[in-house]
Design an enzyme around this catalytic site. Structure first.
Site, short mmCIF file in Angstrom:
data_model
loop_
_atom_site.label_atom_id
_atom_site.label_comp_id
_atom_site.label_asym_id
_atom_site.label_seq_id
_atom_site.Cartn_x
_atom_site.Cartn_y
_atom_site.Cartn_z
CG ASP A 28 -2.58 12.61 0.70
OD1 ASP A 28 -2.33 11.79 -0.19
OD2 ASP A 28 -2.48 12.36 1.90
CD GLU A 70 -3.22 10.17 5.31
OE1 GLU A 70 -3.09 8.93 5.42
OE2 GLU A 70 -2.36 10.90 4.79
CG HIS A 102 2.53 8.94 6.51
ND1 HIS A 102 2.36 8.55 5.20
CD2 HIS A 102 3.76 8.46 6.89
CE1 HIS A 102 3.42 7.85 4.82
NE2 HIS A 102 4.28 7.79 5.81
CG ASP A 112 1.30 13.11 2.98
OD1 ASP A 112 2.33 13.53 3.54
OD2 ASP A 112 0.87 11.96 3.13
#
Length: 681
Positions: free
Chosen positions: A496, A498, A636, A641
């Site tokens: 994942d 960000e 998040h 995640d």
């Protein structure tokens, strides 16, 4: 494309209304056709005079029909289509999940009965799990004792399957890894130890097995990516039918020993040279005495004994001419940019050498030739010259002075190599005015040393602690790398990201988190978690979302440094992410800047959930995690995640199998047919 509940309702309603109209007007047409012309005129006049009443009657009739269809759909048809998916979730994903749907009395009764069954099933499952946990706790003590013993062994140990994928390793094995050469479950040992060396050793083992040697093993010395000099023993792992199932590598760090021996060696040689120099001066002055001659003779004898001790200390191995010259050829290309073109004899010849000093000596010869001739390509011919193996280097330029290869001019490195191996070196010319450097190395027989390691592991003895996975020893059918592999057999990197925002063209990646999944297990020890400096200010809206601020990224590596590391971490795996289209677009936007282009197959849990749960309206991560029974820790955050996505993905695999999706190719095709697969970033 899976249809939503609303779409199915509209289709069913429209078709039902159409059929009702067709049936109604067909009956009217039959009725009208049976009337006489006079009756038809009379009926037509009545309809004409009362048209409004007839229209209202028709409208009410069709309203009643539509309402009845609506009731049947919402109270029976749609709830019934949802029940099988709900049962699958209870049985295969989350036993705590319960059916909560709206419907008719009969449907609610069925749902209540299923929930009652689910209560009993959950209780039974919990009791079973408690018993398993109790037994597991008893085994945990023994497993921890085994793990402690295994990790405290002075040797590094790596076990691999037939394809070179690592199934087992201990802490000592980690000393030979480097930044871009990682040891981990499911990774390739060829990233750590040169593939040619491993294949040479396995070839030697095969030859020994064919000759019925009791201990079919092999040894070698090599330099690891972390610049650690290791001595390694390779032994086969066989199944119950004695078929080759893999191999185990046991190695030692001998770098410090070699440094110590080199110092002792240097001290001895310097001392001996000084003594011999003084002796020569005494001889020139005619001051030779019996005592001095006696000392000189003893020193020469001691030198011979010292060479024999050195030979005992060095790990001499019997190797084939093809294997060792192939290794030299590869090292010359990598380290010296020299192309060596060997010509091998028809039959294999065996020599007994210490591989490290052999390779180092031949690289020294090639370095001298390169500097003297200014060439980077050399021919090399091998042939048997009893009782030696002759290795000839052909030098076309006869004018070059190669006296450096005469005995008096040899470097200490080459002299030591010749002494320890009882080898010879000659410089000559042929009729074509080509100079030749001929090295003669004594031939050897294929004979097993008495102290060789002999580890042959049978499949009967396999256990399965957490620090290894013997299921990887099983042979798998691989077609086009991954496509035909079963989903549960593939190695995945679940990740994942960000970012500073959702604009793939202008925003930047500020965090990448990833875990590896091997054989249906999340490897807790293999994670990738890195914060990245985006070289821009992080908007407050984004900071509220993921909690990463400008101070946290200050001084961190940028994307140019991190993306190649993540590429290496995820190499030879299938990538998995939730809403992967966004993450992959962010990576692709950095392809030019970093030189990294991801060509891994990609699976998206968003699309897979849509395949498995087509009747559910929400398919975001929180919704999927909820009915899959997955707790998201660190929502998040890239690592939080990624870990949650990995758990969700493992829950989806059995549900995909139930729908006939067994291989990666099946999953990719099914994903492409979903609505969300059309999304573009």
């Amino acid at each position: 494309m899976p249809l939503k509940k609303k779409n199915k309702f509209l289709w069913f309603t429209g078709i039902s209304v159409l059929l009702t109209f067709i049936f109604f007007f067909a009956m009217m047409a039959i009725f009208w056709g049976r009337l006489t012309p006079m009756n038809q005129d009379f009926l037509f006049e009545i309809i004409k005079q009362n048209a409004v009443y007839f229209f209202i009657s028709f409208f009410l009739f069709f309203e009643i029909v539509a309402y009845m269809i609506h009731v049947v759909l919402n109270n029976f048809f749609i709830p019934l289509t949802k029940i099988p998916d709900e049962i699958s979730v209870i049985l295969k994903v989350n036993s705590s999940h319960r059916i909560n749907i709206d419907g008719g009395k009969e449907i609610l009764t069925i749902a209540k009965a299923i929930n009652l069954f689910a209560d009993h099933y959950e209780t039974l499952q919990k009791n079973t799990q408690e018993e398993i946990n109790r037994k597991r706790a008893e085994l945990e003590i023994e497993k921890n004792m085994l793990a402690s013993l295994f990790d405290e062994l002075p040797q590094g140990i790596i076990a691999c399957n037939i394809e070179g994928k690592i199934n087992l390793f201990n802490k000592k094995a980690k000393i030979i890894e480097a930044q871009n050469h990682i040891i981990g479950i499911g990774r390739s040992i060829f990233d750590i130890i040169d593939k040619d060396i491993i294949m040479n050793a396995l070839y030697e083992i095969n030859v020994k097995k064919c000759k019925k040697h009791a201990a079919a093993s092999s040894s070698f010395i090599t330099l690891s990516p972390g610049n650690v000099l290791i001595q390694a023993d390779i032994s086969p792992i066989t199944d119950q039918r004695d078929n080759f199932a893999g191999f185990i590598v046991v190695f030692y760090n001998i770098g410090k020993d070699f440094e110590l021996y080199a110092k002792i060696d240097n001290i001895f040689k310097c001392t001996a040279n000084e003594i011999f120099s003084c002796s020569d001066k005494i001889k020139k002055e005619n001051l030779q005495t019996p005592e001095i001659a006696f000392i000189e003779e003893n020193l020469k004898n001691f030198e011979k004994d010292y060479i024999e001790k050195i030979k005992e200390r060095l790990p001499f191995l019997v190797v084939s001419d093809r294997d060792i010259i192939t290794t030299v050829r590869k090292k010359a290309r990598e380290k010296l940019n020299i192309s060596l073109m060997p010509e091998f004899p028809a039959h294999i010849n065996w020599i007994r050498i210490e591989t490290y000093s052999f390779i180092y000596a031949f690289l020294s010869i090639l370095t001298i030739l390169k500097n003297k001739t200014l060439k980077t390509t050399f021919k090399c011919t091998l042939f048997k010259e009893e009782p030696f193996l002759a290795i000839c280097f052909h030098i076309p330029d006869a004018e070059k002075n190669l006296d450096i290869f005469k005995d008096d001019n040899l470097s200490l490195t080459l002299k030591d190599f010749l002494k320890y191996h009882e080898a010879q070196i000659h410089l000559s010319s042929n009729e074509k005015s080509e100079q030749r450097i001929k090295i003669l190395i004594p031939l050897a027989e294929m004979k097993e040393p008495e102290d060789v390691r002999n580890i042959v592991i049978s499949r009967d003895s396999y256990d399965r602690p957490d620090f290894f996975d013997f299921d990887l020893f099983k042979k798998r059918k691989i077609d086009s790398k991954f496509n035909q592999m079963r989903l549960k057999d593939i190695v995945y990197t679940v990740f994942d990201t960000e970012t500073t925002g959702l604009d793939t063209g202008n925003d930047e990646i500020i965090s990448i988190g990833a875990v590896r999944v091997v054989n249906g297990r999340i490897l807790c020890g293999e994670k990738f978690d890195q914060i990245i400096d985006p070289k821009m200010n992080i908007p407050l809206e984004s900071e509220k979302f993921h909690g990463i601020n400008d101070e946290m990224v200050k001084g961190k590596p940028d994307i140019k440094e991190i993306l190649p590391l993540f590429y290496r971490f995820s190499e030879d795996t299938v990538l998995v992410a939730h809403n992967a289209a966004f993450d992959m677009k962010m990576f692709s936007m950095k392809a030019v800047e970093t030189g990294i282009k991801f060509d891994n197959p990609v699976l998206d849990t968003l699309l897979l959930a849509l395949i498995v749960y087509p009747m559910h309206e929400r398919h975001n991560m929180a919704a999927i995690a909820s009915f899959a029974g997955v707790d998201i820790v660190g929502r998040h955050t890239a690592m939080g995640d990624a870990s949650a996505t990995a758990e969700i993905f493992l829950k989806l695999i059995p549900l995909l199998s139930k729908k006939g999706i067994h291989t990666l190719n099946d999953a990719l095709k099914a994903s492409k047919n979903t609505l969300y697969s059309k999304l573009k970033y």
